[in-house]
Design an enzyme around this catalytic site. Sequence first.
Site, PDB file in Angstrom:
ATOM      1  N   ALA A  73       0.822  -1.155   0.110  1.00  0.00           N
ATOM      2  CA  ALA A  73      -0.239   0.050  -0.117  1.00  0.00           C
ATOM      3  C   ALA A  73       0.845   1.679  -0.033  1.00  0.00           C
ATOM      4  CB  ALA A  73      -0.819  -0.118   1.554  1.00  0.00           C
ATOM      5  N   THR A  74       1.776   1.324   0.906  1.00  0.00           N
ATOM      6  CA  THR A  74       2.649   2.155   0.611  1.00  0.00           C
ATOM      7  C   THR A  74       2.839   2.740  -1.059  1.00  0.00           C
ATOM      8  OG1 THR A  74       3.472   1.718   2.870  1.00  0.00           O
ATOM      9  CG2 THR A  74       5.410   3.713   1.286  1.00  0.00           C
ATOM     10  N   ASN A 155      -6.033   2.876  11.293  1.00  0.00           N
ATOM     11  CA  ASN A 155      -4.763   2.252  12.150  1.00  0.00           C
ATOM     12  C   ASN A 155      -4.940   1.383  13.350  1.00  0.00           C
ATOM     13  OD1 ASN A 155      -3.820   4.164  10.534  1.00  0.00           O
ATOM     14  ND2 ASN A 155      -1.249   3.262  10.640  1.00  0.00           N
ATOM     15  N   SER A 203      -3.169  -4.080   0.753  1.00  0.00           N
ATOM     16  CA  SER A 203      -1.811  -4.533   1.227  1.00  0.00           C
ATOM     17  C   SER A 203      -2.290  -6.051   1.314  1.00  0.00           C
ATOM     18  CB  SER A 203      -0.950  -3.756   2.170  1.00  0.00           C
ATOM     19  OG  SER A 203       0.079  -3.457   1.964  1.00  0.00           O
ATOM     20  N   HIS A 205      -0.908  -8.647   2.967  1.00  0.00           N
ATOM     21  CA  HIS A 205      -0.316  -9.159   4.260  1.00  0.00           C
ATOM     22  C   HIS A 205      -1.727  -8.905   5.851  1.00  0.00           C
ATOM     23  CE1 HIS A 205       1.892  -5.568   6.047  1.00  0.00           C
ATOM     24  NE2 HIS A 205       1.620  -5.025   4.707  1.00  0.00           N
ATOM     25  N   CYS A 328       4.410   1.311  12.180  1.00  0.00           N
ATOM     26  CA  CYS A 328       6.223   2.552  11.275  1.00  0.00           C
ATOM     27  C   CYS A 328       6.343   3.466  12.597  1.00  0.00           C
ATOM     28  CB  CYS A 328       5.536   2.373  10.206  1.00  0.00           C
ATOM     29  SG  CYS A 328       3.970   3.263  10.025  1.00  0.00           S
TER      30      CYS A 328
HETATM   31  C1  LIG Z   1      -3.488   2.590   6.939  1.00  0.00           C
HETATM   32  C2  LIG Z   1      -2.698   2.089   6.210  1.00  0.00           C
HETATM   33  N1  LIG Z   1      -1.674   2.612   4.991  1.00  0.00           N
HETATM   34  C3  LIG Z   1      -0.279   1.653   4.460  1.00  0.00           C
HETATM   35  C4  LIG Z   1       0.489   1.127   6.037  1.00  0.00           C
HETATM   36  C5  LIG Z   1       1.436   0.440   4.712  1.00  0.00           C
HETATM   37  O1  LIG Z   1       1.340  -0.803   4.856  1.00  0.00           O
HETATM   38  P1  LIG Z   1       2.345  -1.363   3.381  1.00  0.00           P
HETATM   39  O2  LIG Z   1       1.871  -2.717   3.417  1.00  0.00           O
HETATM   40  O3  LIG Z   1       3.247  -1.282   4.451  1.00  0.00           O
HETATM   41  O4  LIG Z   1       3.025  -0.467   2.746  1.00  0.00           O
HETATM   42  C6  LIG Z   1      -0.552   0.855   6.628  1.00  0.00           C
HETATM   43  C7  LIG Z   1       0.243  -0.240   7.254  1.00  0.00           C
HETATM   44  N2  LIG Z   1       0.745   0.214   8.571  1.00  0.00           N
HETATM   45  C8  LIG Z   1       1.245  -0.423   9.596  1.00  0.00           C
HETATM   46  C9  LIG Z   1       2.378  -1.042   9.298  1.00  0.00           C
HETATM   47  S1  LIG Z   1       3.432   0.920   9.383  1.00  0.00           S
HETATM   48  C10 LIG Z   1       0.591  -0.109  11.386  1.00  0.00           C
HETATM   49  O5  LIG Z   1       1.319  -1.035  12.246  1.00  0.00           O
HETATM   50  O6  LIG Z   1      -0.595   0.648  11.459  1.00  0.00           O
HETATM   51  C11 LIG Z   1      -1.467   1.103   7.106  1.00  0.00           C
HETATM   52  O7  LIG Z   1      -1.773   0.393   8.400  1.00  0.00           O
END
Ligand SMILES: Cc1ncc(COP(=O)(O)O)c(CN[C@@H](CS)C(=O)O)c1O
Length: 387
Positions: A73-74, A155, A203, A205, A328
């Site tokens: 998603a990043t 989140n 994302s 995961h 993060c």
């Molecule tokens: C709303 C939202 N948008 C983007 C991301 C990023 O997802 P990635 O797959 O890492 O790219 C996250 C991932 N938040 C995790 C890791 S920082 C949390 O502990 O809240 C998210 O919650």
Amino acid sequence: IMERIYLDNNATTIVDPAVRDTMEPFYCHMYGNPNSLHLFGIEVRPYLHQAMEQLYSGIGASDADDIIINSCATEGNNTVILGFYFNLLKDTRKKHIITTQLEHPCVRESCRFLERHGVKVTYLAPDRDGLITAKMVKDAITDQTALVSVMWANNETGIILPIEEISKVCKEQGVYLHSDAVQAIGKVKVDLQKVRVDFLTFSAHKFHGPKGVGGLYIRDGLNLPPLLHGGEQMGGHRAGTVNVAGTVAMGKAIELANASLDFENREVRRLRDKLEDALLKNADVLVVGKRELRTPNTLYVSIRGVEGESMIWDLNQNGIAASTGSACASESLEASPILTAIGADRELAHTGVRFSLSRFTTEKEIDITIEVANKAIERLRQLSTSY
Ligand SMILES: Cc1ncc(COP(=O)(O)O)c(CN[C@@H](CS)C(=O)O)c1O
């Protein structure tokens, strides 16, 4: 051996064994590059096609829309926000983006990058319930606004934002809408036939798929320049050899996630409420966001007199994984932006603890967590100088 209990599913989730099984054949058996014209490449295409069908139906996308497979998603959020800069903002007088103070850093920092390149960005502050309303968005739109970016669910707190109402405001005002749906997929129904967004990111995961694969939805006819150039994959929207195993897994994961929505909103919610009610029995404990306005698996609690980090440490010592907020931001000892935004005083803003359950969480794990957390609150408050 101490039993480990995982309650940090908003950070990442276990891969569902059924999802893992779908990945197996693509490592040593059907390992061809889907873009290759020979048998090895051609034989994997039907599996990718099936995965795309699962993803399209998983979010209610129309056939004419695009879903771009990427790494996470990043990447998807960066693609939308930076893509907007190159596509629209750079050349027209529309130089304004509206987003919120609740967004994940990958949205916030992409916007900050654009600010350094002449774009005006409004970061809407949540109200005392942690909410961004459609009225806040409407009041912020000007004739220079090109894009609104509001997450579907937060989140840290699990607070669900009124995307359907916000999408109506954006349509009326002729402004594009992007929503980061990472914390919504698998927890609430995401149906783009019902809620019209222009761009959506997710994302795998976060809904029991593997790390390293995600998706970017682009509504029919909208053009977004790629972030990654140099390949005809995804119709030129995202260069790079397709992660076949990850894509197949993400298709299976979204299918299982939607099939589990009732379970998530009944059984997982029941366990989350059981934990929440038990913690609220302690004095001076505050839960952020109205329960009915939150994703069913998430609880963000502020415990006066107990530093979030200390609580996490005590839980971890007992084999229980939770977090002080998003993973993060786990290194930063700053006050939680969400607690600050809802008006928590400085002391309170350092006391946030996030518990996020999943369909794999058991009643026994919640009972153990309640016992350990209550003992930790008692112990840490006795050590506290301010409580
Ligand atoms: C709303 C939202 N948008 C983007 C991301 C990023 O997802 P990635 O797959 O890492 O790219 C996250 C991932 N938040 C995790 C890791 S920082 C949390 O502990 O809240 C998210 O919650």
